[in-house]
Design an enzyme around this catalytic site. Structure first.
Site, PDB file in Angstrom:
ATOM      1  N   ARG A 181     -22.306   0.228  17.707  1.00  0.00           N
ATOM      2  CA  ARG A 181     -22.273  -0.225  19.104  1.00  0.00           C
ATOM      3  C   ARG A 181     -20.820  -0.186  19.595  1.00  0.00           C
ATOM      4  NH1 ARG A 181     -25.834  -5.356  17.415  1.00  0.00           N
ATOM      5  NH2 ARG A 181     -27.855  -4.310  17.287  1.00  0.00           N
ATOM      6  N   ARG A 206     -27.860  -9.340  25.779  1.00  0.00           N
ATOM      7  CA  ARG A 206     -26.809  -8.784  24.917  1.00  0.00           C
ATOM      8  C   ARG A 206     -26.443  -7.367  25.380  1.00  0.00           C
ATOM      9  NH1 ARG A 206     -27.840  -8.560  18.526  1.00  0.00           N
ATOM     10  NH2 ARG A 206     -28.997  -6.690  19.092  1.00  0.00           N
ATOM     11  N   ARG A 236     -37.664  -3.758  18.687  1.00  0.00           N
ATOM     12  CA  ARG A 236     -37.177  -4.982  18.045  1.00  0.00           C
ATOM     13  C   ARG A 236     -38.091  -6.168  18.343  1.00  0.00           C
ATOM     14  NH1 ARG A 236     -31.452  -4.624  16.476  1.00  0.00           N
ATOM     15  NH2 ARG A 236     -31.159  -2.404  16.251  1.00  0.00           N
TER      16      ARG A 236
END
Ligand SMILES: Nc1nc2c(ncn2[C@@H]2O[C@H](COP(=O)(O)OP(=O)(O)O)[C@@H](O)[C@H]2O)c(=O)[nH]1
Ligand SMILES: Nc1ncnc2c1ncn2[C@@H]1O[C@H](COP(=O)(O)OP(=O)(O)O)[C@@H](O)[C@H]1O
Length: 400
Positions: free
Chosen positions: A175, A268, A279
């Site tokens: 990320r 996030r 997820r």
């Protein structure tokens, strides 16, 4: 571990026989046990940079080249060996530093038996001997977005000298804010698969379509640094660690609700919509497993972050008065360059073979192997090293 009588390595020539024996010749040491002779030293099949191991099957007269797992010791100017408890051989290297002199070759431990079954070959496994013990690692699991990373960061920030993070390997892309070697070791799938085959991982799992794994080294490096290791791994990984020789504390973090979990994941902003949905789908299964599998010792509910962090600290025994864990002092030991080993119960006496030093107790070192912990594929911890004089003082209660 079982008991074996005292003997000197080179006493074999005098006809020592108690189910095992040890011979030393030209840089190779052979340890015989039951109907097998383990020849340690000489050239290693895979690399000249490590000590080789061959096995002679005495009943068939055939030589076996076993699969050798674990971190292998570098060759030395000779070594001595002694069988411990019928499942591993202690090897002490001549002329090595205090942190590299004791190695264990596991020949019939639970790990070795397990690997024999998996690989279908003869297996032996190396493990480096280390003095002192480390605190139980902490395994933290929970669905993506529940706040594991946030809680771990808080803990590491408040107790930087007490905790160390086990840096996992993953095949997923980094990320924006993630650093290679800090948050993860980002690795190509083909390379990770090869390393998995080579037995470099304590556990691994396929999570949300990517491979994740904890290398043996990742955990051992933290312990070597005198810190308590924290692992952020999924439920499958936690199950594998539970089944391994690593004794750990297992904590599962639950979200207050699926809606809140979704909100946190989206806020996030690190995943694509497709990844967020994947997820969230996996989260339900993980929460069910986390609550029902019996893997976890503790459940934490991360509703209010500060409250959850306080609960985490409490269950780790951090009541606010604890500061850094005292690092165990490293004992400095002068190892005789050329030595023999004598085993008396759980004590190994290392004695110089240099004639003028042979009789001097100041030159003898006592290794207490009664409290060994861990082992291959990681380190064998808990070696207790004394000079003979300090050992005798300890026995008689005399202090100087
Ligand atoms: N089994 C295993 N799981 C891991 C490892 N490292 C991370 N994970 C898990 O992989 C999942 C995804 O992690 P990550 O990609 O960082 O996403 P995040 O949990 O949403 O921040 C999480 O459940 C982690 O706990 C590992 O070494 N082994
Ligand atoms: N108790 C909490 N309340 C609200 N937001 C939280 C809480 N705990 C964590 N978060 C936020 O939720 C997001 C996911 O947390 P993170 O630690 O990345 O989860 P994980 O590592 O479990 O995937 C982050 O943006 C974090 O700041």
């Amino acid at each position: 571990m079982g008991e074996a009588p005292a003997f000197f390595v080179d006493e074999l020539q005098k006809g020592f026989a108690n189910g095992f024996d040890v011979k030393s010749k030209g840089g190779e040491t052979s340890v015989a046990y039951c109907n097998r002779t383990y020849v340690i030293g000489g050239a290693c099949e895979e690399s000249a940079l490590s000590i080789g191991v061959r096995i002679l099957d005495q009943s068939s007269g055939e030589w076996i080249n076993p699969t050798v797992l674990g971190t292998k010791p570098k060759p030395s100017k000779g070594h001595s060996a002694v069988l411990l408890g019928e499942d591993r051989i202690l090897i002490t290297k001549n002329g090595s530093s205090a942190d590299d002199f004791a190695w264990f070759l596991e020949v019939d431990t639970q790990y070795v038996r397990q690997q024999k079954k998996i690989l279908g070959t003869e297996v032996v496994a190396w493990s480096k001997g280390v003095s002192g013990c480390s605190e139980k690692p902490v395994v933290i699991s929970g669905p993506s977005g529940v706040g594991k990373g946030t809680l771990i960061s808080m803990l590491m920030k408040e107790y930087p000298s007490m905790f160390g993070f086990s840096v996992s390997h993953t095949t997923r892309a980094a990320r924006a804010m993630e650093k290679d070697g800090v948050h993860y070791h980002f690795i190509e799938r083909s390379i990770m698969e090869k390393e998995l085959e080579d037995g470099k991982f304590l556990e691994f799992a396929s999570v949300h379509g990517n491979l994740y794994g904890t290398s043996v080294e990742a955990v051992e490096l933290v312990a070597d640094d005198g810190k308590r290791c924290i692992l952020d791994i999924d439920v499958q990984g936690a199950r594998s660690v539970r089944a391994s020789s690593l004794e750990a504390i297992f904590i599962f973090v639950c979200p207050p609700s699926m809606e809140e979990l979704e909100k946190r994941l989206r806020a996030r902003g690190t995943e694509t919509e497709e990844q967020v949905l994947k997820r969230l789908r996996n989260a339900k299964t993980e929460i069910d497993l986390g609550q029902s599998s019996g893997i976890f010792d503790h459940m934490l509910y991360n509703d209010n972050l500060e409250d959850c962090y306080q609960s985490l600290k409490e269950l780790l025994g951090l009541d606010g008065t604890v500061t850094a864990a005292p690092k165990s002092a490293t004992k400095v030991v002068d190892l005789p360059m050329d030595h023999s080993l004598t085993k008396i119960d759980n004590k190994i006496i290392i004695n110089s073979r240099t004639p003028e030093l042979e009789k001097a107790s100041t030159n003898m070192i006592v290794l207490d192997v009664s409290s060994l912990k861990g082992g291959a594929p990681g380190r064998t911890r808990g070696l207790d090293i004394h000079t003979m004089d300090s050992f005798l003082d300890g026995l008689s209660g005399i202090t100087h």
